[in-house]
Enzyme design. Structure first.
Site, PDB file in Angstrom:
ATOM      1  CG  HIS A 150      -0.343  -0.061   2.548  1.00 32.08           C
ATOM      2  ND1 HIS A 150      -0.883  -0.752   3.598  1.00 32.08           N
ATOM      3  CD2 HIS A 150       0.789   0.493   3.046  1.00 32.08           C
ATOM      4  CE1 HIS A 150      -0.119  -0.615   4.668  1.00 32.08           C
ATOM      5  NE2 HIS A 150       0.898   0.133   4.357  1.00 32.08           N
ATOM      6  CG  HIS A 152       1.164   5.045   6.776  1.00 39.16           C
ATOM      7  ND1 HIS A 152       0.012   4.417   6.398  1.00 39.16           N
ATOM      8  CD2 HIS A 152       2.183   4.262   6.358  1.00 39.16           C
ATOM      9  CE1 HIS A 152       0.328   3.281   5.769  1.00 39.16           C
ATOM     10  NE2 HIS A 152       1.626   3.167   5.730  1.00 39.16           N
ATOM     11  CG  HIS A 169       8.853  -0.084   1.977  1.00 39.12           C
ATOM     12  ND1 HIS A 169       8.318  -1.198   2.577  1.00 39.12           N
ATOM     13  CD2 HIS A 169       8.093   0.960   2.403  1.00 39.12           C
ATOM     14  CE1 HIS A 169       7.270  -0.841   3.325  1.00 39.12           C
ATOM     15  NE2 HIS A 169       7.123   0.461   3.250  1.00 39.12           N
ATOM     16  CD  GLU A 214       4.415  -0.723   5.935  1.00 37.84           C
ATOM     17  OE1 GLU A 214       4.401   0.485   6.150  1.00 37.84           O
ATOM     18  OE2 GLU A 214       4.183  -1.204   4.807  1.00 37.84           O
TER      19      GLU A 214
END
Lengths: 280, 131
Positions: A12, A59, A193, A240
């Site tokens: 996402h 976030h 990432h 995540e």
């Protein structure tokens, strides 16, 4: 009774939402990414769920440092797409499934997973980007959605093992709900990432693909992976991926792989995507 | 602070309870930029706006200089700091490139060719937990 028909995994990334919203999905940069979800959009039309149980992380949008719940279940009637500093995404309001959500909350807490219950919160790209990828541009999302937010911002997030077992408790809860509902469970975030510091831009294609293999074939073993390995191999934000283990824990030990896709890059991030058919 | 299993990952500060405590007001200042009127007021006079927050002078200077690595070492978290570069009209990729010391073009090109490998050396950019 309610049943879980399938699990879906996907990344996402805010830039995916921005590309979609600004009509750039056909650009050379974004086309290969969006093509990976064409199959899924058709599949979702043919296998339309009544409810999606959507595991994601906030976030620094609904939850600041004032309040950091490890696991938060959205039990409200509806949830507004958040303004994350760029203005809210032009996507439909997210309609909740309050009766099922309340049932899951009660069942899972009695099963010793102490959830935080949230009746009002805005939902950010972590939740709305996967909806755009699976359902495309729509005036109304085709199903009800139960947002399930996991803290992965302040270390430590919950362990992979905790997430995997929570998935099993969620499955028990859904299966004991008396209404006949087709429920999908989605795990979002990842894959490799790192958005911070001199090591930003880290991507680990081999590790990501091994993670996908193990998630499909041997999730219990994968659930034992310590956080440090995620951080070292998949980057500080790659952790995540523990959220995908909640989804996988809710499915049968053996699953049918319907679709698998992997693409680099989406801005700073490796995008992975799976559709897994449940056999329970 | 030493002895944490994640302290020896190069170019990486893990946002744990210790960093969150140090960076509480810095990150909460960032949250205030979620509201458009606050963004306008901050941009009109950054120093005045920052002085409304009980942040350290180091933290304020790092914000004024848009030194994201320094902000992270002083307790900032990238998802909170994103509110600053969003206020500046900048993307995550812009900020990520800046933190690596690469030009945005070189960074974007690195991503298009598969990203940074775990074994790749990282740039000579100071970063770590600040005391």
């Amino acid at each position: 009774m309610a049943h879980i028909s399938a699990g879906i995994a996907c990344s996402h990334v805010p830039a995916i939402g921005a590309a979609w919203d600004l009509g750039k999905a056909g650009d050379d940069y974004w086309k290969p990414l969006f093509e990976g979800f064409e199959f899924t959009k058709q599949w979702e039309k043919a296998n339309k769920p009544d409810v999606v149980f959507l595991v994601y992380n906030d976030h620094a949008t609904a939850f600041s440092l004032e309040l950091i719940p490890t696991f938060a279940i959205g039990c409200g009637e509806s949830f507004q797409p958040a303004d994350e500093g760029w203005g809210a995404r032009p996507v439909p309001v997210v309609e909740g499934a309050p009766e099922l959500a309340a049932h899951i909350a009660q069942s899972v807490i009695e099963d010793e997973f102490d959830l935080t219950i949230v009746n009002k919160m805005d939902v950010d790209h972590g939740l709305t980007v996967p909806l755009s990828l699976m359902f495309g541009k729509v005036d109304q999302w085709p199903c009800k959605i139960i947002p399930f937010a996991v803290n992965v911002v302040q270390y430590p997030p919950p362990s992979g093992k905790r997430c995997y077992h929570l998935g099993k408790a969620i499955a028990r809860a859904i299966k004991s709900f008396p209404e006949d509902l087709n429920v999908q469970i989605w795990g979002t975030g990842g894959m490799s990432h790192q958005l911070q510091g001199p090591r930003a831009g880290l991507i680990n294609r081999e590790w990501d693909n091994e993670f996908l293999d193990r998630l499909i074939e041997n999730p219990e073993d994968l659930s034992k992976m310590p956080h440090i390995e995620y951080v070292r191999e998949a980057g500080s934000e790659g952790v995540e991926l523990v959220m995908w283990l909640i989804m996988r824990g809710a499915l049968s030990a053996q699953v049918e792989l319907v679709h698998r896709f992997y693409h680099v890059p989406a801005s700073n991030t490796a995008v992975g995507h799976l559709i897994l058919k449940n056999r329970d | 602070m030493s002895g944490k299993s994640y302290d020896n990952i190069p170019g990486t500060v893990i946002f744990d309870a210790e960093q969150a405590r140090k960076g509480y007001h810095l990150n909460q200042f960032c949250m205030s930029l979620m509201k458009a009127p606050n963004r306008a007021r901050f941009l009109a006079n950054e120093r005045t706006y920052l002085d409304e927050w009980p942040m350290s002078e180091d933290q304020k200077q790092a914000v004024l200089a848009r030194d994201y690595n320094r902000m992270i070492s002083l307790g900032g978290n990238v998802y909170f700091l994103a509110k600053i570069f969003a206020t500046d009209g900048k993307s995550f990729q812009y900020a990520a490139a800046l933190m690596t010391g690469m030009s945005q073009e070189a960074y974007a090109n690195m991503m298009l060719t598969g990203g940074r490998k775990v074994s790749d050396p990282i740039g000579d950019v100071n970063q770590g937990r600040a005391g």
